[in-house]
Design a protein around this motif. Sequence first.
Motif, PDB file in Angstrom:
ATOM      1  N   MET A 133      34.269  36.510  38.450  1.00 28.27           N
ATOM      2  CA  MET A 133      33.259  37.124  39.297  1.00 28.27           C
ATOM      3  C   MET A 133      31.969  36.313  39.312  1.00 28.27           C
ATOM      4  SD  MET A 133      34.623  39.578  40.795  1.00 28.27           S
ATOM      5  CE  MET A 133      33.134  40.211  41.553  1.00 28.27           C
ATOM      6  N   GLY A 134      31.771  35.473  38.280  1.00 30.80           N
ATOM      7  CA  GLY A 134      30.612  34.607  38.295  1.00 30.80           C
ATOM      8  C   GLY A 134      30.716  33.503  39.343  1.00 30.80           C
ATOM      9  N   VAL A 135      31.966  33.193  39.733  1.00 27.86           N
ATOM     10  CA  VAL A 135      32.204  32.175  40.756  1.00 27.86           C
ATOM     11  C   VAL A 135      32.325  32.801  42.140  1.00 27.86           C
ATOM     12  CG1 VAL A 135      33.797  30.367  41.527  1.00 27.86           C
ATOM     13  CG2 VAL A 135      33.337  30.677  39.083  1.00 27.86           C
ATOM     14  N   LEU A 136      32.988  33.966  42.205  1.00 25.68           N
ATOM     15  CA  LEU A 136      33.224  34.625  43.483  1.00 25.68           C
ATOM     16  C   LEU A 136      32.047  35.510  43.865  1.00 25.68           C
ATOM     17  CD1 LEU A 136      36.911  35.743  42.830  1.00 25.68           C
ATOM     18  CD2 LEU A 136      36.159  33.727  44.093  1.00 25.68           C
ATOM     19  N   GLU A 137      31.983  35.850  45.149  1.00 25.19           N
ATOM     20  CA  GLU A 137      30.973  36.788  45.633  1.00 25.19           C
ATOM     21  C   GLU A 137      31.272  38.178  45.091  1.00 25.19           C
ATOM     22  OE1 GLU A 137      29.239  38.550  49.875  1.00 25.19           O
ATOM     23  OE2 GLU A 137      30.849  37.058  49.837  1.00 25.19           O
ATOM     24  N   PRO A 138      30.282  38.891  44.567  1.00 25.37           N
ATOM     25  CA  PRO A 138      30.527  40.217  43.990  1.00 25.37           C
ATOM     26  C   PRO A 138      30.837  41.277  45.046  1.00 25.37           C
ATOM     27  CG  PRO A 138      28.185  39.727  43.964  1.00 25.37           C
ATOM     28  CD  PRO A 138      28.876  38.467  44.422  1.00 25.37           C
ATOM     29  N   ASN A 142      36.945  40.977  45.709  1.00 29.70           N
ATOM     30  CA  ASN A 142      36.943  39.987  44.641  1.00 29.70           C
ATOM     31  C   ASN A 142      37.048  40.637  43.264  1.00 29.70           C
ATOM     32  OD1 ASN A 142      36.761  37.870  46.447  1.00 29.70           O
ATOM     33  ND2 ASN A 142      34.531  37.774  46.366  1.00 29.70           N
ATOM     34  N   ALA A 143      36.476  41.824  43.126  1.00 22.10           N
ATOM     35  CA  ALA A 143      36.621  42.546  41.856  1.00 22.10           C
ATOM     36  C   ALA A 143      38.087  42.891  41.606  1.00 22.10           C
ATOM     37  CB  ALA A 143      35.770  43.813  41.877  1.00 22.10           C
ATOM     38  N   MET A 144      38.803  43.295  42.675  1.00 26.93           N
ATOM     39  CA  MET A 144      40.230  43.578  42.540  1.00 26.93           C
ATOM     40  C   MET A 144      40.996  42.334  42.122  1.00 26.93           C
ATOM     41  SD  MET A 144      40.946  45.997  45.862  1.00 26.93           S
ATOM     42  CE  MET A 144      40.186  47.608  46.042  1.00 26.93           C
ATOM     43  N   LEU A 219      27.315  45.144  34.948  1.00 29.03           N
ATOM     44  CA  LEU A 219      26.718  43.816  34.805  1.00 29.03           C
ATOM     45  C   LEU A 219      26.253  43.233  36.134  1.00 29.03           C
ATOM     46  CD1 LEU A 219      29.283  42.305  32.270  1.00 29.03           C
ATOM     47  CD2 LEU A 219      26.986  43.156  31.769  1.00 29.03           C
ATOM     48  N   GLY A 220      26.440  43.997  37.229  1.00 30.12           N
ATOM     49  CA  GLY A 220      26.026  43.524  38.537  1.00 30.12           C
ATOM     50  C   GLY A 220      27.031  42.622  39.211  1.00 30.12           C
ATOM     51  N   LEU A 221      28.295  42.614  38.723  1.00 29.08           N
ATOM     52  CA  LEU A 221      29.324  41.730  39.260  1.00 29.08           C
ATOM     53  C   LEU A 221      30.408  42.481  40.023  1.00 29.08           C
ATOM     54  CD1 LEU A 221      29.776  39.421  36.129  1.00 29.08           C
ATOM     55  CD2 LEU A 221      28.460  38.950  38.203  1.00 29.08           C
ATOM     56  N   GLY A 222      30.252  43.778  40.188  1.00 28.20           N
ATOM     57  CA  GLY A 222      31.257  44.567  40.884  1.00 28.20           C
ATOM     58  C   GLY A 222      30.783  45.011  42.248  1.00 28.20           C
ATOM     59  N   VAL A 223      31.059  46.274  42.561  1.00 31.05           N
ATOM     60  CA  VAL A 223      30.625  46.849  43.833  1.00 31.05           C
ATOM     61  C   VAL A 223      29.105  46.860  43.877  1.00 31.05           C
ATOM     62  CG1 VAL A 223      30.737  48.880  45.317  1.00 31.05           C
ATOM     63  CG2 VAL A 223      32.702  48.253  43.921  1.00 31.05           C
ATOM     64  N   GLN A 224      28.555  46.425  44.984  1.00 31.05           N
ATOM     65  CA  GLN A 224      27.108  46.272  45.101  1.00 31.05           C
ATOM     66  C   GLN A 224      26.461  47.491  45.776  1.00 31.05           C
ATOM     67  OE1 GLN A 224      25.402  43.378  43.791  1.00 31.05           O
ATOM     68  NE2 GLN A 224      27.442  43.445  42.852  1.00 31.05           N
TER      69      GLN A 224
END
Length: 277
Positions: A133-138, A142-144, A219-224
Amino acid sequence: MIRTLRILAANPLSLLGLILVCLITLAAIFAPWIVPFPTHNGAVVDFLNNNRPPSARNWMGTDLVGRDIFSRILFAYQISLTLGIVVLAIAVPIGTTIGLLAGYIGGWLEMILMRIVDVFLSIPPLVLAIAMMGVLEPTLTNAMLAVTAMWWPWYARLVYSIARGEREEGYVLAAEVIGAGAGHIAFREILPNCLPAIITKMTLDMGFVIIIASSLSFLGLGVQPPTADLGSMVAEGARYLPDSWWLTVFPGLAILVAVFGFNLLGDGLRDVLGVDE
């Protein structure tokens, strides 16, 4: 089906788990029609009622921009259940296929496939998901993908261990004698004996997927935002503890109830299906 329900009903904790899972699922499905504030799932503000404690109007209080927390929790359950279902729908077939092929065919294929599985299992699941998720858009998609990438090896290992033990059984040898192909034996003969363990693990894993997804959102890397998500709701409210305790406590309890329900149901299914510990 009736026998299964009777066995679950005989265990109060398993029955509680079944009730919780059914209530959460129904609440998520019918959320747009049963929540008191359907529009509060998105970018809505009501500063006249912002940061209010639980009351008769808002059972679980309101957040910093006046959105009803109860309404947002039910919508957040939609996200959590959808993510869990999609992740398992992708991870289970991949892991099961790899485990069956490695466990039954063996040889060099077993060595290659299981070494790949070992590589994935050697990386802590949450660390792998955070790295992706640090590389992909949150985003939810991408979370899936991130959670799926860390979940299929567990099913590969589970099915592999079962298939390896089953390949010397009489019914497998009989199928080989009459000329059945490897695919037929793996998927038509051995796979049915793996299903009880797979179903039990899927039920238990729904709770773990919800935890991982909530952790990524925390952590801010999932659903926005502004989309309602349990992890991001907990993270947002944690900054205002202990004064505005309802901002964190109720979303946290929602995660707890969901995980608790799936775990209890999984334990009940383990007894029903006769899966070994």
